[in-house]
Motif scaffolding. Structure first.
Motif, PDB file in Angstrom:
ATOM      1  N   LEU A   7       0.857  -1.179   0.000  1.00  0.00           N
ATOM      2  CA  LEU A   7       0.000   0.000   0.000  1.00  0.00           C
ATOM      3  C   LEU A   7       0.896   1.233   0.000  1.00  0.00           C
ATOM      4  O   LEU A   7       1.677   1.438   0.928  1.00  0.00           O
ATOM      5  CB  LEU A   7      -0.915  -0.004   1.229  1.00  0.00           C
ATOM      6  N   LEU A   8       0.805   2.015  -1.060  1.00  0.00           N
ATOM      7  CA  LEU A   8       1.601   3.236  -1.173  1.00  0.00           C
ATOM      8  C   LEU A   8       0.780   4.441  -0.753  1.00  0.00           C
ATOM      9  O   LEU A   8      -0.408   4.547  -1.100  1.00  0.00           O
ATOM     10  CB  LEU A   8       2.073   3.433  -2.614  1.00  0.00           C
ATOM     11  N   GLN A   9       1.398   5.343  -0.032  1.00  0.00           N
ATOM     12  CA  GLN A   9       0.798   6.621   0.345  1.00  0.00           C
ATOM     13  C   GLN A   9       1.409   7.666  -0.593  1.00  0.00           C
ATOM     14  O   GLN A   9       2.636   7.830  -0.613  1.00  0.00           O
ATOM     15  CB  GLN A   9       1.120   6.973   1.795  1.00  0.00           C
ATOM     16  N   ILE A  10       0.560   8.345  -1.347  1.00  0.00           N
ATOM     17  CA  ILE A  10       1.064   9.328  -2.306  1.00  0.00           C
ATOM     18  C   ILE A  10       0.408  10.661  -2.026  1.00  0.00           C
ATOM     19  O   ILE A  10      -0.815  10.808  -2.093  1.00  0.00           O
ATOM     20  CB  ILE A  10       0.814   8.858  -3.749  1.00  0.00           C
ATOM     21  N   LYS A  11       1.235  11.642  -1.707  1.00  0.00           N
ATOM     22  CA  LYS A  11       0.764  12.991  -1.387  1.00  0.00           C
ATOM     23  C   LYS A  11       0.620  13.778  -2.681  1.00  0.00           C
ATOM     24  O   LYS A  11       1.541  13.828  -3.495  1.00  0.00           O
ATOM     25  CB  LYS A  11       1.769  13.663  -0.455  1.00  0.00           C
ATOM     26  N   THR A  12      -0.554  14.358  -2.879  1.00  0.00           N
ATOM     27  CA  THR A  12      -0.753  15.252  -4.019  1.00  0.00           C
ATOM     28  C   THR A  12      -0.795  16.685  -3.498  1.00  0.00           C
ATOM     29  O   THR A  12      -1.099  16.913  -2.331  1.00  0.00           O
ATOM     30  CB  THR A  12      -2.057  14.919  -4.764  1.00  0.00           C
ATOM     31  N   ALA A  13      -0.513  17.613  -4.366  1.00  0.00           N
ATOM     32  CA  ALA A  13      -0.485  19.029  -3.978  1.00  0.00           C
ATOM     33  C   ALA A  13      -1.586  19.801  -4.696  1.00  0.00           C
ATOM     34  O   ALA A  13      -1.433  20.974  -4.987  1.00  0.00           O
ATOM     35  CB  ALA A  13       0.877  19.627  -4.280  1.00  0.00           C
ATOM     36  N   GLY A  14      -2.669  19.127  -5.005  1.00  0.00           N
ATOM     37  CA  GLY A  14      -3.767  19.770  -5.709  1.00  0.00           C
ATOM     38  C   GLY A  14      -3.896  19.251  -7.122  1.00  0.00           C
ATOM     39  O   GLY A  14      -3.173  18.350  -7.547  1.00  0.00           O
ATOM     40  N   GLU A 122      -5.048  13.817  -9.796  1.00  0.00           N
ATOM     41  CA  GLU A 122      -5.770  14.458  -8.703  1.00  0.00           C
ATOM     42  C   GLU A 122      -6.768  15.442  -9.289  1.00  0.00           C
ATOM     43  O   GLU A 122      -6.389  16.343 -10.031  1.00  0.00           O
ATOM     44  CB  GLU A 122      -4.785  15.191  -7.768  1.00  0.00           C
ATOM     45  N   HIS A 123      -8.035  15.248  -8.946  1.00  0.00           N
ATOM     46  CA  HIS A 123      -9.094  16.105  -9.487  1.00  0.00           C
ATOM     47  C   HIS A 123      -9.539  17.199  -8.518  1.00  0.00           C
ATOM     48  O   HIS A 123     -10.347  18.044  -8.894  1.00  0.00           O
ATOM     49  CB  HIS A 123     -10.313  15.260  -9.879  1.00  0.00           C
ATOM     50  N   ARG A 124      -9.033  17.171  -7.293  1.00  0.00           N
ATOM     51  CA  ARG A 124      -9.420  18.187  -6.304  1.00  0.00           C
ATOM     52  C   ARG A 124      -8.376  19.306  -6.262  1.00  0.00           C
ATOM     53  O   ARG A 124      -7.205  19.105  -6.565  1.00  0.00           O
ATOM     54  CB  ARG A 124      -9.539  17.560  -4.906  1.00  0.00           C
ATOM     55  N   GLN A 125      -8.830  20.494  -5.846  1.00  0.00           N
ATOM     56  CA  GLN A 125      -7.953  21.665  -5.798  1.00  0.00           C
ATOM     57  C   GLN A 125      -6.900  21.572  -4.694  1.00  0.00           C
ATOM     58  O   GLN A 125      -5.767  21.994  -4.879  1.00  0.00           O
ATOM     59  CB  GLN A 125      -8.785  22.945  -5.586  1.00  0.00           C
ATOM     60  N   ARG A 126      -7.293  21.032  -3.547  1.00  0.00           N
ATOM     61  CA  ARG A 126      -6.348  21.012  -2.412  1.00  0.00           C
ATOM     62  C   ARG A 126      -5.567  19.696  -2.387  1.00  0.00           C
ATOM     63  O   ARG A 126      -5.915  18.738  -3.064  1.00  0.00           O
ATOM     64  CB  ARG A 126      -7.076  21.252  -1.100  1.00  0.00           C
ATOM     65  N   SER A 127      -4.519  19.681  -1.582  1.00  0.00           N
ATOM     66  CA  SER A 127      -3.686  18.490  -1.480  1.00  0.00           C
ATOM     67  C   SER A 127      -4.428  17.366  -0.757  1.00  0.00           C
ATOM     68  O   SER A 127      -5.324  17.619   0.054  1.00  0.00           O
ATOM     69  CB  SER A 127      -2.385  18.821  -0.756  1.00  0.00           C
ATOM     70  N   HIS A 128      -4.048  16.138  -1.078  1.00  0.00           N
ATOM     71  CA  HIS A 128      -4.622  14.956  -0.448  1.00  0.00           C
ATOM     72  C   HIS A 128      -3.545  13.900  -0.263  1.00  0.00           C
ATOM     73  O   HIS A 128      -2.541  13.887  -0.979  1.00  0.00           O
ATOM     74  CB  HIS A 128      -5.734  14.352  -1.327  1.00  0.00           C
ATOM     75  N   GLN A 129      -3.778  13.025   0.689  1.00  0.00           N
ATOM     76  CA  GLN A 129      -2.947  11.831   0.867  1.00  0.00           C
ATOM     77  C   GLN A 129      -3.715  10.701   0.190  1.00  0.00           C
ATOM     78  O   GLN A 129      -4.775  10.296   0.661  1.00  0.00           O
ATOM     79  CB  GLN A 129      -2.752  11.534   2.360  1.00  0.00           C
ATOM     80  N   ARG A 130      -3.221  10.206  -0.921  1.00  0.00           N
ATOM     81  CA  ARG A 130      -3.908   9.165  -1.685  1.00  0.00           C
ATOM     82  C   ARG A 130      -3.278   7.806  -1.389  1.00  0.00           C
ATOM     83  O   ARG A 130      -2.065   7.706  -1.210  1.00  0.00           O
ATOM     84  CB  ARG A 130      -3.855   9.466  -3.188  1.00  0.00           C
TER      85      ARG A 130
END
Length: 139
Positions: A7-14, A122-130
């Motif tokens: 399971l990989l945790q991938i941080k997006t920045a928006g 990433e389809h959202r404006q803010r960052s997420h932990q995917r």
């Protein structure tokens, strides 16, 4: 038949496309599988997983621009608006793409074409932990 999961945790920045090919290649190498299948599953409903052009960034820009026109961020168009103007469009964009991919493993490597890369979109404006589940099976 051996199986390997990570399971990989991938941080997006928006909102953007994030190339993750090398992360997946590392997991395939860790698995020790020489011939098999790599299944990727993104555990979210507002981000996508795609295989796309990895050489010319204009392709990714054109895809983003096309989707912005196809699925506008306009609350007047949707009922589900409580999570922001980008949430329902993100769900629609995910339905139009996908949350999983399968890639053959050949001689211990992903059998991607020369110009193919793996991306989280990433389809959202803010960052997420995917969270991305990588499942590898084979010999």
């Amino acid at each position: 038949m051996p199986h390997y999961q990570k399971l990989l945790q991938i941080k997006t920045a928006g909102k953007s496309l994030y190339k993750i090919t090398s992360k997946i290649e590392s997991v395939v190498a860790e698995s020790g599988i020489e011939t098999g299948l790599c299944t990727l599953f993104l555990r979210h409903t507002s981000a996508s997983l795609i295989i796309q052009e990895n050489a010319d960034p204009d392709v990714l820009t054109d895809l983003s621009n096309f989707f912005a026109k196809l699925v506008p961020e306009d609350n007047r168009l949707y009922i589900h608006t409580t999570e922001g103007s980008d949430d329902m469009p993100a769900h629609i964009r995910t339905v139009l793409t996908k949350t999983s991919e399968q890639i053959p493993i050949y001689r211990g490597r992903l059998a991607l074409g020369t110009w193919q890369g793996i991306y989280i979109w990433e389809h959202r404006q803010r960052s997420h932990q995917r969270e991305l589940l990588v499942h590898i099976s084979g010999d």
